[in-house]
Design a protein around this motif. Sequence first.
Motif, PDB file in Angstrom:
ATOM      1  N   SER A  13      46.027  -7.149   9.934  1.00 56.91           N
ATOM      2  CA  SER A  13      44.944  -8.303  10.183  1.00 56.91           C
ATOM      3  C   SER A  13      45.603  -9.699  10.110  1.00 56.91           C
ATOM      4  N   PHE A  14      46.563  -9.802   9.314  1.00 60.74           N
ATOM      5  CA  PHE A  14      47.195 -11.057   9.173  1.00 60.74           C
ATOM      6  C   PHE A  14      47.914 -11.529  10.781  1.00 60.74           C
ATOM      7  N   THR A  15      48.724 -10.708  10.979  1.00 60.20           N
ATOM      8  CA  THR A  15      49.280 -10.781  12.389  1.00 60.20           C
ATOM      9  C   THR A  15      48.121 -11.006  13.469  1.00 60.20           C
ATOM     10  N   ILE A  16      47.012 -10.361  13.471  1.00 54.49           N
ATOM     11  CA  ILE A  16      45.895 -10.750  14.526  1.00 54.49           C
ATOM     12  C   ILE A  16      45.434 -12.160  14.343  1.00 54.49           C
ATOM     13  N   TYR A  17      45.379 -12.391  12.932  1.00 49.04           N
ATOM     14  CA  TYR A  17      44.724 -13.936  12.615  1.00 49.04           C
ATOM     15  C   TYR A  17      45.787 -14.822  13.285  1.00 49.04           C
ATOM     16  N   TRP A  18      47.246 -14.467  12.893  1.00 47.33           N
ATOM     17  CA  TRP A  18      48.136 -15.699  13.206  1.00 47.33           C
ATOM     18  C   TRP A  18      48.404 -15.642  14.617  1.00 47.33           C
ATOM     19  N   ARG A  19      48.675 -14.433  15.284  1.00 45.73           N
ATOM     20  CA  ARG A  19      49.310 -14.347  16.652  1.00 45.73           C
ATOM     21  C   ARG A  19      48.077 -14.339  17.752  1.00 45.73           C
ATOM     22  N   ILE A  20      46.925 -14.079  17.456  1.00 45.59           N
ATOM     23  CA  ILE A  20      45.537 -14.001  18.425  1.00 45.59           C
ATOM     24  C   ILE A  20      44.590 -15.063  18.242  1.00 45.59           C
ATOM     25  N   ILE A  21      44.228 -14.788  16.896  1.00 43.18           N
ATOM     26  CA  ILE A  21      42.902 -15.844  16.918  1.00 43.18           C
ATOM     27  C   ILE A  21      43.250 -17.241  16.786  1.00 43.18           C
ATOM     28  N   LEU A  22      44.265 -17.503  16.026  1.00 41.36           N
ATOM     29  CA  LEU A  22      44.789 -18.939  15.983  1.00 41.36           C
ATOM     30  C   LEU A  22      45.109 -19.578  17.258  1.00 41.36           C
ATOM     31  N   PRO A  23      45.994 -18.896  18.107  1.00 45.75           N
ATOM     32  CA  PRO A  23      46.389 -19.834  19.284  1.00 45.75           C
ATOM     33  C   PRO A  23      44.864 -19.735  20.138  1.00 45.75           C
ATOM     34  N   LEU A  24      44.135 -18.973  20.119  1.00 41.40           N
ATOM     35  CA  LEU A  24      43.087 -19.193  21.120  1.00 41.40           C
ATOM     36  C   LEU A  24      41.893 -19.984  20.440  1.00 41.40           C
ATOM     37  N   LEU A  25      42.171 -20.516  19.304  1.00 42.38           N
ATOM     38  CA  LEU A  25      41.354 -21.505  18.558  1.00 42.38           C
ATOM     39  C   LEU A  25      41.692 -22.743  18.897  1.00 42.38           C
ATOM     40  N   LYS A  26      42.647 -23.153  19.650  1.00 40.97           N
ATOM     41  CA  LYS A  26      43.232 -24.363  19.944  1.00 40.97           C
ATOM     42  C   LYS A  26      42.026 -25.638  20.365  1.00 40.97           C
ATOM     43  N   PRO A  27      41.073 -25.363  21.165  1.00 39.00           N
ATOM     44  CA  PRO A  27      40.245 -26.362  21.262  1.00 39.00           C
ATOM     45  C   PRO A  27      39.403 -26.711  20.244  1.00 39.00           C
ATOM     46  N   ALA A  28      39.129 -25.568  19.444  1.00 39.64           N
ATOM     47  CA  ALA A  28      38.566 -25.928  18.002  1.00 39.64           C
ATOM     48  C   ALA A  28      39.317 -26.568  17.077  1.00 39.64           C
ATOM     49  N   ILE A  29      40.743 -26.196  17.024  1.00 40.03           N
ATOM     50  CA  ILE A  29      41.612 -27.073  16.233  1.00 40.03           C
ATOM     51  C   ILE A  29      41.714 -28.676  16.606  1.00 40.03           C
TER      52      ILE A  29
END
Lengths: 440, 301, 299
Positions: free
Chosen positions: C203-219
Amino acid sequence: MKRKVLAGSLLATMALLATACGGGGGSSSSGESASSPTDPAKVTGDVKVLTQRTDLVQDGTMKKYAAEFNKIYPKVHVTFEGITDYEGEVKIRMNTSNYGDVLMIPAVIKQDDYPKFFASLGSAADLSKQYTFTDKATVDGKVYGIANFTNANGFVYNKKVWEQAGITTWPTTPDEFISDLKAIKAKTSATPYYTNYKDGWPLTAWSSVVGAVSCDPKANDELATEPDPWKAGSDLNVGDTLLYNIVHDKLSEEDPTTTNWENSKGLLATGKISSMWLGSWAIVQMQDAAKKAGQDPSEIGYMPFPSQVDGKFCSPIAPDYQEAVSIHSKHKAAARAWIDWFTDKSGYVQTNQAVPSLKGAPLPSSLKPFSDAGVKLVEVSQAKNAEVNNIDNQSEVGLTKPDYRQHLIDVARGAAGGDLDGVFTSLSKKWAEAQKTAGL
Amino acid sequence: MGRSTEDRGPVTRARVWRLVTPWMFLAVPLALLITFTYVPVANMISDSFTDWDGVSPDKNFVGSKNYVELFTRPELFQVFFVSLYYLVASVVQITLALYFATVLSFNLKFRNLFKGILFFPYLINGVAVGFVFLYFFQPGGTLDSVLSLFGAHGHHFWLGSGRMANTSLSGVSVWRFMGLNFVLFLGAIQSIPGELYEASELDGANRWQQFRHIIAPGIRPVLSLSVILAISGSLSVFEIPYIMTGGAAGTQTFVIQTVKLAFQFNKMGLASASAVALLVIILLVTWLQRLLVPDERTDLV
Amino acid sequence: MTSTLVPPPGAKTRDLSEQDRSAHTRRTVARTLTYVSLVAASVVMLLPLFAVFLTSLKTSRELAQDGGALSLPHNWLNYHNYVTAFRDGKMLSAFWNTSFILLFSITGTVLIGSMAAYAIDRYHFRMRRPVVALFLIGTLVPSVTTQVATFRIINDFGLFDSRWAPILLYTGTDIVSIYIFLQFIRGIPVSLDEAARIDGANSFTIYWRIILPLLKPAIATVVIIKGITVYNDFYIPFLYMPSENLGTISTSLFRFKGPYGAHWEDISAGAILVIVPTLVIFLFLQRFIYNGFTQGATK
């Protein structure tokens, strides 16, 4: 199940943290003392001084004092922290051990609590011979704070403006003062009186009329037992009535809500304002403003409260903030050395034309007109100051807070309902009630 | 999500792991939240049952005395009348924001310029805003100069007394926060699919009808969020009046009064009690709003 | 919605050109009124700032002559007050301190907000609702009222009078960013997580590799909103960083006012100095700001 355990332990950790954070910050170990060092060369350490004189910190004046101090105490490093909202900020910080090495005792600290926060500076028997007003910071025969200087109280005024209005002698009654202001309003372009309502703190000077009318050194102590401090003829009644009438008769600035303290100095110096009621510490600041504006500083005058007892004016003398050494200071000797030097030898008191707290030191030249006119300087006893403060807070009257006079001015200018008698009645009622409940 | 197989062994471990995982992610956020919000609140609640003065090492438990005092002194609640000014101002603010958002959602010349001008004040530093408006309301300051252009000479006392001062100050808060509401509404409007407009145009709907039937439903969630924030904001106004008038001349708000009780009169216990009361009132308002306007969209869950 | 191409009944019977003309006039009037209202609003928004800008270019003598707040300065290039404000206001170190705090508190907020949102959205655990409620109620606490307790906690961590105190406080409770991340994470299909999980990602990999990059506009949105909040905040640095060399933009401006209380031209220059960076950043990042709000606050 595991999840629950984890959540439970997390909450338990938090609860522990909460209890760790509880409790007051003052240490219960009293009996710490900071006595004056004997050999200056041996005193070492960093000393942090808290002060409300942000202006002197910013323009480097305090650094110059520190450099002078280092000539005698080469191994002490003094730094300063100028604090804008002194009372508010220091109060919060005193919940921790982090309130500098040398500080001015905030009004919020109960006198009985001094030993919990500050190191003793010596016995009252010794120090009271040396300094005035040690009783204000004495607990169980030990002194915890020494005032740098004390203040006389009066009206700073612009001599030229008063002369233009044809006034040559100091008014001797409040009514005469009012009619003088009316003459100034009629004959000059100056605003007769400036309240400094917006900044608020200059208004607290009006509580220093205590002792000015009655000429009684015990005037402040009597507040602790007097159920009606605003009865006709009392210090507070006469003082507040004068302020009320000044505003009510439109002898003060048009819009009190946009006044500006820094600006007021220049306005007084250039004759756009004719007078302000302030402690004698303000004289030198007005003179500086006059120099800056290209005016003659000797045009700044100082007059006592317009009331006489046996044909003599009285000016109450009361201590300014008292300097103390934090009980948590790691360099108490160095801190004490700074207080001694700053009070006795720095010249700070003379530069500011203040009344020295060191007994036997000469009066400043700014008060020469007072001594020439035979004004009686009344040292207002502070023996019951703790009780008076306690009643003051309990009643929410706020003798030393801006709100009380801001409200008085609001009533006088019609911005708030009610009248002067109503204000006095409600103040007295609050005061008398608090006297009963203020558990001492 | 996940497989719901019931066999034992490694799967169980995986299941446990799945139970623990969210807490690993939540540990730091929750720890910070609890340390810096809930521990202080717990302290505040426990202080509200004492006679603490805010500094002294000794506190005495006094039971509900502070709460009794709070509710038997009606003058302590009178300051909420000041909140009414801010509440009215919030209504004005939301209405204006809604109007401009609607207008600017259609194609106009200089649309982006107007958008920027309306939004920018929200971004300005609060201390700077305080100075700008102190200068604005000075006798002979900006406002008086403008009025004298229109022939209204002389000095007005914009901060002089209760009604005028509170109106001026709540005006400042409209000036400052309108941009935020405006951009939120605009975003909501623009996220409505374009086909809806096209279809309605073909049906011959006018602008007002478009607003009523297409825009209004589309922004309901944002609108109700704005309303909650407006109400709780009006109850806990602090910064603008504190910097500009310090609460003088009848501009004292409940939070300023609380701060004064705590720091001027050293009644930490009473001040904590009134802070608790304020918190309860704000929670009630939020809950009522949820009850009246059930809207799963404003809900985070 | 159904749309018909047939005009409503009754339309045929009226003279079309007349109808057009009256509609046209009405539209022109409406349009004009719209522009008038927009221009009026713009004047109201800009005038207070413009007056301060004019004042900042005047000499103290010009001010004393009292030409009114809207009179034009004699010399449009009189930068003297800016020099005073920059030097005596210690703006250089203020900008540096503010940047430092911004960097760390924004990074912290992004990580913490996205982690919380990830846990809340992707996992259904039993305490989920209470946790969300905790975050939500936390925003309603007027922070001024809990200041003493908060201060004690910061001091127990030994962070008083350091830049870490505000950083921790800003990072600590920020429901708005969690809210924005939540909205976004919902839009990211769960199938992505599932696919990665089948490939053996934890799950950490998923968060770091998938979710976070896809959150760019929100970031981007969070960075901007948080940045504005931190840049503009006054009370926290005022209380927690009293040392002179730890001034931020807000506190330096506030302390600068003290000794210069009588000099509106210098204070105005100080205020403009503080506003300019905001303006520049706003002009460059307009698109992001609006987009962020558009996609963040609504769904």
